[in-house]
Design a protein around this motif. Structure first.
Motif, PDB file in Angstrom:
ATOM      1  N   SER A 174       0.851  -1.182   0.000  1.00 39.69           N
ATOM      2  CA  SER A 174       0.000   0.000   0.000  1.00 39.69           C
ATOM      3  C   SER A 174       0.889   1.236   0.000  1.00 39.69           C
ATOM      4  CB  SER A 174      -0.903   0.021   1.236  1.00 39.69           C
ATOM      5  OG  SER A 174      -0.135   0.067   2.417  1.00 39.69           O
ATOM      6  N   ASN A 175       0.330   2.328  -0.472  1.00 39.25           N
ATOM      7  CA  ASN A 175       1.056   3.585  -0.540  1.00 39.25           C
ATOM      8  C   ASN A 175       0.197   4.644   0.142  1.00 39.25           C
ATOM      9  OD1 ASN A 175       2.762   5.648  -1.164  1.00 39.25           O
ATOM     10  ND2 ASN A 175       2.072   5.857  -3.280  1.00 39.25           N
ATOM     11  N   ASN A 176       0.629   5.068   1.341  1.00 44.05           N
ATOM     12  CA  ASN A 176      -0.151   6.038   2.111  1.00 44.05           C
ATOM     13  C   ASN A 176      -1.582   5.574   2.333  1.00 44.05           C
ATOM     14  OD1 ASN A 176       2.049   7.814   2.206  1.00 44.05           O
ATOM     15  ND2 ASN A 176       1.514   8.673   0.203  1.00 44.05           N
ATOM     16  N   GLY A 177      -1.724   4.260   2.557  1.00 41.38           N
ATOM     17  CA  GLY A 177      -3.040   3.704   2.834  1.00 41.38           C
ATOM     18  C   GLY A 177      -3.861   3.386   1.605  1.00 41.38           C
ATOM     19  N   LYS A 178      -3.377   3.750   0.430  1.00 38.43           N
ATOM     20  CA  LYS A 178      -4.126   3.484  -0.798  1.00 38.43           C
ATOM     21  C   LYS A 178      -3.707   2.152  -1.382  1.00 38.43           C
ATOM     22  CE  LYS A 178      -5.216   5.455  -5.330  1.00 38.43           C
ATOM     23  NZ  LYS A 178      -4.968   6.570  -6.257  1.00 38.43           N
ATOM     24  N   HIS A 179      -4.702   1.317  -1.743  1.00 39.16           N
ATOM     25  CA  HIS A 179      -4.404  -0.014  -2.265  1.00 39.16           C
ATOM     26  C   HIS A 179      -3.805   0.048  -3.674  1.00 39.16           C
ATOM     27  CE1 HIS A 179      -5.558  -3.450  -4.811  1.00 39.16           C
ATOM     28  NE2 HIS A 179      -5.121  -4.143  -3.795  1.00 39.16           N
ATOM     29  N   TRP A 180      -2.819  -0.780  -3.898  1.00 40.12           N
ATOM     30  CA  TRP A 180      -2.325  -0.965  -5.251  1.00 40.12           C
ATOM     31  C   TRP A 180      -1.594  -2.291  -5.336  1.00 40.12           C
ATOM     32  CZ3 TRP A 180       3.122  -0.753  -6.410  1.00 40.12           C
ATOM     33  CH2 TRP A 180       3.918  -0.379  -5.338  1.00 40.12           C
ATOM     34  N   LEU A 181      -1.600  -2.919  -6.487  1.00 45.41           N
ATOM     35  CA  LEU A 181      -0.929  -4.192  -6.720  1.00 45.41           C
ATOM     36  C   LEU A 181       0.360  -3.945  -7.491  1.00 45.41           C
ATOM     37  CD1 LEU A 181      -3.960  -6.382  -7.826  1.00 45.41           C
ATOM     38  CD2 LEU A 181      -2.767  -6.463  -5.641  1.00 45.41           C
ATOM     39  N   GLU A 182       1.387  -4.624  -7.100  1.00 49.17           N
ATOM     40  CA  GLU A 182       2.651  -4.528  -7.828  1.00 49.17           C
ATOM     41  C   GLU A 182       2.570  -5.448  -9.037  1.00 49.17           C
ATOM     42  OE1 GLU A 182       5.827  -5.486  -5.241  1.00 49.17           O
ATOM     43  OE2 GLU A 182       5.652  -3.668  -4.040  1.00 49.17           O
ATOM     44  N   LEU A 183       2.562  -4.874 -10.225  1.00 47.80           N
ATOM     45  CA  LEU A 183       2.492  -5.628 -11.455  1.00 47.80           C
ATOM     46  C   LEU A 183       3.665  -5.259 -12.341  1.00 47.80           C
ATOM     47  CD1 LEU A 183      -1.300  -5.008 -12.202  1.00 47.80           C
ATOM     48  CD2 LEU A 183      -0.316  -7.142 -11.336  1.00 47.80           C
ATOM     49  N   SER A 184       3.909  -6.078 -13.336  1.00 49.27           N
ATOM     50  CA  SER A 184       4.930  -5.709 -14.318  1.00 49.27           C
ATOM     51  C   SER A 184       4.439  -4.460 -15.049  1.00 49.27           C
ATOM     52  CB  SER A 184       5.129  -6.858 -15.313  1.00 49.27           C
ATOM     53  OG  SER A 184       3.979  -7.011 -16.126  1.00 49.27           O
ATOM     54  N   PRO A 185       5.347  -3.680 -15.627  1.00 46.79           N
ATOM     55  CA  PRO A 185       4.920  -2.468 -16.340  1.00 46.79           C
ATOM     56  C   PRO A 185       3.863  -2.746 -17.401  1.00 46.79           C
ATOM     57  CG  PRO A 185       7.292  -2.437 -16.020  1.00 46.79           C
ATOM     58  CD  PRO A 185       6.828  -3.787 -15.567  1.00 46.79           C
ATOM     59  N   ALA A 186       4.019  -3.838 -18.147  1.00 45.94           N
ATOM     60  CA  ALA A 186       3.058  -4.159 -19.203  1.00 45.94           C
ATOM     61  C   ALA A 186       1.691  -4.498 -18.607  1.00 45.94           C
ATOM     62  CB  ALA A 186       3.571  -5.322 -20.047  1.00 45.94           C
ATOM     63  N   SER A 187       1.698  -5.279 -17.513  1.00 46.76           N
ATOM     64  CA  SER A 187       0.433  -5.650 -16.870  1.00 46.76           C
ATOM     65  C   SER A 187      -0.246  -4.437 -16.261  1.00 46.76           C
ATOM     66  CB  SER A 187       0.673  -6.720 -15.799  1.00 46.76           C
ATOM     67  OG  SER A 187       1.176  -7.906 -16.378  1.00 46.76           O
ATOM     68  N   GLN A 188       0.547  -3.555 -15.661  1.00 51.14           N
ATOM     69  CA  GLN A 188      -0.011  -2.341 -15.071  1.00 51.14           C
ATOM     70  C   GLN A 188      -0.624  -1.442 -16.145  1.00 51.14           C
ATOM     71  OE1 GLN A 188      -0.273  -1.405 -11.614  1.00 51.14           O
ATOM     72  NE2 GLN A 188      -1.720  -0.109 -12.732  1.00 51.14           N
ATOM     73  N   THR A 189       0.032  -1.373 -17.294  1.00 52.41           N
ATOM     74  CA  THR A 189      -0.500  -0.582 -18.402  1.00 52.41           C
ATOM     75  C   THR A 189      -1.844  -1.137 -18.856  1.00 52.41           C
ATOM     76  OG1 THR A 189       1.715   0.044 -19.154  1.00 52.41           O
ATOM     77  CG2 THR A 189      -0.075   0.189 -20.767  1.00 52.41           C
ATOM     78  N   ALA A 190      -1.936  -2.470 -18.937  1.00 48.49           N
ATOM     79  CA  ALA A 190      -3.186  -3.110 -19.349  1.00 48.49           C
ATOM     80  C   ALA A 190      -4.291  -2.843 -18.329  1.00 48.49           C
ATOM     81  CB  ALA A 190      -2.971  -4.613 -19.514  1.00 48.49           C
ATOM     82  N   LEU A 191      -3.950  -2.960 -17.036  1.00 48.34           N
ATOM     83  CA  LEU A 191      -4.941  -2.701 -15.989  1.00 48.34           C
ATOM     84  C   LEU A 191      -5.421  -1.251 -16.046  1.00 48.34           C
ATOM     85  CD1 LEU A 191      -6.536  -3.483 -13.479  1.00 48.34           C
ATOM     86  CD2 LEU A 191      -4.487  -3.029 -12.098  1.00 48.34           C
ATOM     87  N   THR A 192      -4.501  -0.330 -16.241  1.00 48.32           N
ATOM     88  CA  THR A 192      -4.856   1.090 -16.323  1.00 48.32           C
ATOM     89  C   THR A 192      -5.794   1.352 -17.499  1.00 48.32           C
ATOM     90  OG1 THR A 192      -2.755   1.750 -15.314  1.00 48.32           O
ATOM     91  CG2 THR A 192      -3.941   3.424 -16.573  1.00 48.32           C
ATOM     92  N   ALA A 193      -5.533   0.692 -18.627  1.00 44.94           N
ATOM     93  CA  ALA A 193      -6.376   0.881 -19.811  1.00 44.94           C
ATOM     94  C   ALA A 193      -7.807   0.429 -19.545  1.00 44.94           C
ATOM     95  CB  ALA A 193      -5.791   0.111 -20.993  1.00 44.94           C
ATOM     96  N   VAL A 194      -7.966  -0.708 -18.849  1.00 42.25           N
ATOM     97  CA  VAL A 194      -9.314  -1.205 -18.548  1.00 42.25           C
ATOM     98  C   VAL A 194      -9.984  -0.318 -17.503  1.00 42.25           C
ATOM     99  CG1 VAL A 194     -10.658  -3.180 -17.752  1.00 42.25           C
ATOM    100  CG2 VAL A 194      -8.627  -3.557 -19.144  1.00 42.25           C
ATOM    101  N   GLU A 195      -9.211   0.143 -16.525  1.00 46.85           N
ATOM    102  CA  GLU A 195      -9.767   1.044 -15.514  1.00 46.85           C
ATOM    103  C   GLU A 195     -10.262   2.345 -16.143  1.00 46.85           C
ATOM    104  OE1 GLU A 195      -7.232  -0.208 -11.516  1.00 46.85           O
ATOM    105  OE2 GLU A 195      -6.416   1.281 -12.905  1.00 46.85           O
ATOM    106  N   GLN A 196      -9.516   2.847 -17.118  1.00 47.42           N
ATOM    107  CA  GLN A 196      -9.930   4.075 -17.809  1.00 47.42           C
ATOM    108  C   GLN A 196     -11.218   3.850 -18.590  1.00 47.42           C
ATOM    109  OE1 GLN A 196      -6.363   4.956 -20.038  1.00 47.42           O
ATOM    110  NE2 GLN A 196      -5.478   6.207 -18.396  1.00 47.42           N
ATOM    111  N   TRP A 197     -11.345   2.672 -19.209  1.00 49.71           N
ATOM    112  CA  TRP A 197     -12.582   2.336 -19.924  1.00 49.71           C
ATOM    113  C   TRP A 197     -13.769   2.285 -18.963  1.00 49.71           C
ATOM    114  CZ3 TRP A 197     -15.029  -2.540 -19.127  1.00 49.71           C
ATOM    115  CH2 TRP A 197     -16.216  -2.714 -19.854  1.00 49.71           C
ATOM    116  N   VAL A 198     -13.559   1.652 -17.787  1.00 48.70           N
ATOM    117  CA  VAL A 198     -14.617   1.564 -16.787  1.00 48.70           C
ATOM    118  C   VAL A 198     -15.081   2.963 -16.381  1.00 48.70           C
ATOM    119  CG1 VAL A 198     -15.124   0.906 -14.390  1.00 48.70           C
ATOM    120  CG2 VAL A 198     -13.934  -0.698 -15.902  1.00 48.70           C
TER     121      VAL A 198
END
Length: 279
Positions: A174-198
């Motif tokens: 966690s970063n300052n109490g905010k949840h986040w998962l440690e992913l590879s850069p490529a996986s994180q990019t993919a997750l961000t793209a889907v989150e932006q679509w949502v």
């Protein structure tokens, strides 16, 4: 419909186990006993139903199977398995282990599942699996219709990254109490793209039937099922949302198994004894 109800029930058991263990539990372990299976049972209807159930599990409930043990496999089973395997994703096939009789399967089940979670006739310490054991005694207590006095608990704290561990090789922090998962850069990019679509399309992820699951965990489930291809993951989510709406799954899950089956559970378990355990 009954199979879908069971899958939804498994999701609720996973959430209950998550709260109990204080760590994310999002997959199930299945044990399928095929003792006395004969080739006369391998009919066209059997194969069609098996294919349909495999499609439902992979399309509507991606990445929810942890392991599956097929036990007491008779001599004819390798032929059946060769027919069924092409319908399954290779990742699913890798999770399935075929075992023989008690001498072979009991040590494996006890080691992987634990004797405290197994009925005594499968090497455990729980009551024996039989038609007299109600397979959903615990599951039904998680449904409003079965237990109207039970109210939903706030789940935000349950998914507090400070107190939970996540079942991913990369781990979580966690970063300052905010949840986040440690992913590879490529996986994180993919997750961000889907989150932006949502966010852009205002997608209501609660309609996926997993309202109490952290949004990132839901999206990662679909990304893993699609090799972290965001375009395919988004299309998968869209298909699932439409399927749930068309089939009115939210109404289905509030029914009792007896209502869906059109027969009593006693009649069902006389032919097919089963239960949900580990809760």
């Amino acid at each position: 419909k009954y199979h879908v109800w069971e899958q939804e029930a498994c999701g609720r058991l996973c959430l209950a186990q998550t709260k109990k263990l204080k760590r994310i539990v999002e997959t199930v372990t299945g044990v399928i006993d095929i003792k006395d299976m004969g080739m006369s049972q391998i009919t066209r209807d059997f194969l069609s139903l098996t294919k349909l159930l495999a499609e439902i599990d992979q399309n509507q409930y991606p990445e929810t199977l942890g392991r599956c043990f097929i036990i007491n496999a008779p001599a004819a089973f390798p032929l059946v398995w060769r027919m069924v395997k092409p319908w399954l994703d290779p990742a699913t096939v890798a999770k399935i282990q075929v075992l023989g009789g008690p001498k072979e399967h009991i040590p494996v089940l006890v080691d992987f599942i634990g004797e405290e979670n197994l009925p005594s006739n499968y090497g455990g310490t729980l009551p024996p699996l039989s038609p007299q054991v109600h397979p959903y005694a615990e599951t039904m207590s998680l449904y409003p219709t079965a237990a109207p006095t039970i109210t939903a608990e706030p789940v935000a704290a349950v998914f507090d990254p400070e107190v939970l561990t996540y079942p991913y090789p990369e781990g979580a922090t966690s970063n300052n109490g905010k949840h986040w998962l440690e992913l590879s850069p490529a996986s994180q990019t993919a997750l961000t793209a889907v989150e932006q679509w949502v966010a852009k399309d205002k997608v209501d992820l609660k309609k996926l039937g997993t309202a109490d699951i952290h949004p990132s965990l839901q999206l990662l489930r679909y990304l893993r099922a699609n090799q972290f291809n965001p375009t395919k993951a988004i299309a998968h989510i869209q298909r699932n949302l439409e399927w749930r709406k068309t089939k009115d799954i939210d109404a289905l899950i509030l029914q009792r198994p007896e209502d869906i089956l059109g027969c009593s559970l006693e009649e069902l378990t006389a032919v097919f004894p089963h239960w949900h355990s580990g809760y």
